[in-house]
Design a protein around this motif. Structure first.
Motif, PDB file in Angstrom:
ATOM      1  N   ASP A 119       0.703  -1.058   0.071  1.00  0.00           N
ATOM      2  CA  ASP A 119       0.022   0.018  -0.109  1.00  0.00           C
ATOM      3  C   ASP A 119       0.750   1.359  -0.080  1.00  0.00           C
ATOM      4  N   GLY A 120       1.833   1.249   0.831  1.00  0.00           N
ATOM      5  CA  GLY A 120       3.088   2.546   0.663  1.00  0.00           C
ATOM      6  C   GLY A 120       3.518   2.336  -0.599  1.00  0.00           C
ATOM      7  N   VAL A 121       3.994   1.697  -1.150  1.00  0.00           N
ATOM      8  CA  VAL A 121       4.699   1.543  -2.522  1.00  0.00           C
ATOM      9  C   VAL A 121       3.412   2.111  -3.605  1.00  0.00           C
ATOM     10  N   ALA A 122       2.322   1.702  -3.295  1.00  0.00           N
ATOM     11  CA  ALA A 122       1.256   2.092  -4.430  1.00  0.00           C
ATOM     12  C   ALA A 122       0.948   3.529  -4.210  1.00  0.00           C
ATOM     13  N   THR A 123       0.979   3.861  -2.913  1.00  0.00           N
ATOM     14  CA  THR A 123       0.725   5.478  -2.816  1.00  0.00           C
ATOM     15  C   THR A 123       1.957   6.443  -3.073  1.00  0.00           C
ATOM     16  N   GLU A 124       3.180   5.771  -3.174  1.00  0.00           N
ATOM     17  CA  GLU A 124       4.195   6.472  -3.787  1.00  0.00           C
ATOM     18  C   GLU A 124       4.001   6.617  -5.450  1.00  0.00           C
ATOM     19  N   ILE A 125       3.724   5.517  -5.909  1.00  0.00           N
ATOM     20  CA  ILE A 125       3.663   5.320  -7.517  1.00  0.00           C
ATOM     21  C   ILE A 125       2.352   6.570  -7.914  1.00  0.00           C
ATOM     22  N   ASP A 126       1.332   6.495  -6.970  1.00  0.00           N
ATOM     23  CA  ASP A 126       0.000   7.242  -7.420  1.00  0.00           C
ATOM     24  C   ASP A 126       0.453   8.778  -7.578  1.00  0.00           C
ATOM     25  N   ARG A 127       1.548   9.176  -6.595  1.00  0.00           N
ATOM     26  CA  ARG A 127       1.918  10.680  -6.840  1.00  0.00           C
ATOM     27  C   ARG A 127       2.049  11.085  -8.208  1.00  0.00           C
ATOM     28  N   PHE A 128       2.438  10.103  -8.900  1.00  0.00           N
ATOM     29  CA  PHE A 128       2.726  10.549 -10.494  1.00  0.00           C
ATOM     30  C   PHE A 128       1.505  10.525 -11.312  1.00  0.00           C
ATOM     31  N   GLY A 129       0.228  10.513 -10.809  1.00  0.00           N
ATOM     32  CA  GLY A 129      -0.864  10.552 -11.697  1.00  0.00           C
ATOM     33  C   GLY A 129      -1.474   9.134 -12.168  1.00  0.00           C
ATOM     34  N   CYS A 130      -1.314   8.112 -11.342  1.00  0.00           N
ATOM     35  CA  CYS A 130      -1.946   6.883 -11.680  1.00  0.00           C
ATOM     36  C   CYS A 130      -3.181   6.649 -11.212  1.00  0.00           C
ATOM     37  N   LYS A 131      -4.190   5.823 -11.631  1.00  0.00           N
ATOM     38  CA  LYS A 131      -5.437   5.578 -11.085  1.00  0.00           C
ATOM     39  C   LYS A 131      -6.113   4.236 -11.297  1.00  0.00           C
ATOM     40  N   ILE A 132      -6.167   3.429 -10.579  1.00  0.00           N
ATOM     41  CA  ILE A 132      -6.806   2.079 -10.738  1.00  0.00           C
ATOM     42  C   ILE A 132      -8.122   2.183 -11.907  1.00  0.00           C
ATOM     43  N   ILE A 133      -8.080   1.285 -12.993  1.00  0.00           N
ATOM     44  CA  ILE A 133      -9.038   1.404 -13.744  1.00  0.00           C
ATOM     45  C   ILE A 133      -9.998   0.073 -13.787  1.00  0.00           C
ATOM     46  N   SER A 134      -9.606  -1.012 -12.913  1.00  0.00           N
ATOM     47  CA  SER A 134     -10.415  -2.093 -12.688  1.00  0.00           C
ATOM     48  C   SER A 134      -9.811  -2.784 -11.612  1.00  0.00           C
ATOM     49  N   SER A 135     -10.633  -3.094 -10.536  1.00  0.00           N
ATOM     50  CA  SER A 135     -10.292  -3.986  -9.517  1.00  0.00           C
ATOM     51  C   SER A 135     -10.398  -5.460  -9.564  1.00  0.00           C
ATOM     52  N   ASN A 136     -10.990  -5.880 -10.674  1.00  0.00           N
ATOM     53  CA  ASN A 136     -11.331  -7.447 -10.930  1.00  0.00           C
ATOM     54  C   ASN A 136     -10.409  -8.154 -11.942  1.00  0.00           C
ATOM     55  N   LYS A 137      -9.311  -7.521 -12.270  1.00  0.00           N
ATOM     56  CA  LYS A 137      -8.376  -8.252 -12.911  1.00  0.00           C
ATOM     57  C   LYS A 137      -7.494  -9.123 -12.384  1.00  0.00           C
TER      58      LYS A 137
END
Length: 137
Positions: A119-137
């Protein structure tokens, strides 16, 4: 660096890709098939669900980066204890310098970070403008 100099270094140059060493393509494919556990975890539980799209094990210059997003000019590297040695640190600094020379942002995470704090790694990556498009993959 101009196109002629890149070609002298054995790098392929095109309109749609950053310069890369064509001799690394087979190795990159092999690495895609045999990801480390931290790479697999980050890919399957997070990166492959993001918009914009990330690529795995992408040759850039004479490097193969773990993950690369063209839209964000972002490289993500995940590394283990071999990178704590003096030689490993120097190698990582050189890779970062090369990649930043192409206008890329490079972020590094330790294997232990991905495995213990995704979760912490994801938060750091999110700072660059990412967003999840699907949680079912």
């Amino acid at each position: 660096m101009d196109e002629e100099e890149l070609k002298k270094r054995g790098l392929a140059v095109g309109d749609f890709h950053l310069p890369y060493n064509p001799k690394l393509i087979a190795r990159a494919k092999e690495l895609r098939k045999n990801m480390t556990e931290p790479e697999r975890r980050l890919w399957f539980y997070y990166l492959r669900k993001l918009k914009p799209r990330f690529m795995r094990q992408r040759p850039i210059d004479n490097c193969i980066v773990d993950f690369y997003c063209t839209d964000l000019n972002l490289v993500i590297e995940i590394d283990g204890e071999t990178h704590f040695t003096e030689e490993g640190k120097e190698h990582d600094e050189e890779r970062t310098r090369i990649l930043e020379g192409y206008g890329l942002h490079v972020i590094w995470f330790l294997n232990t970070d991905v495995m213990a704090n995704l979760d912490g790694v994801a938060t750091e990556i999110d700072r660059f403008g990412c967003k999840i498009i699907s949680s079912n993959k």
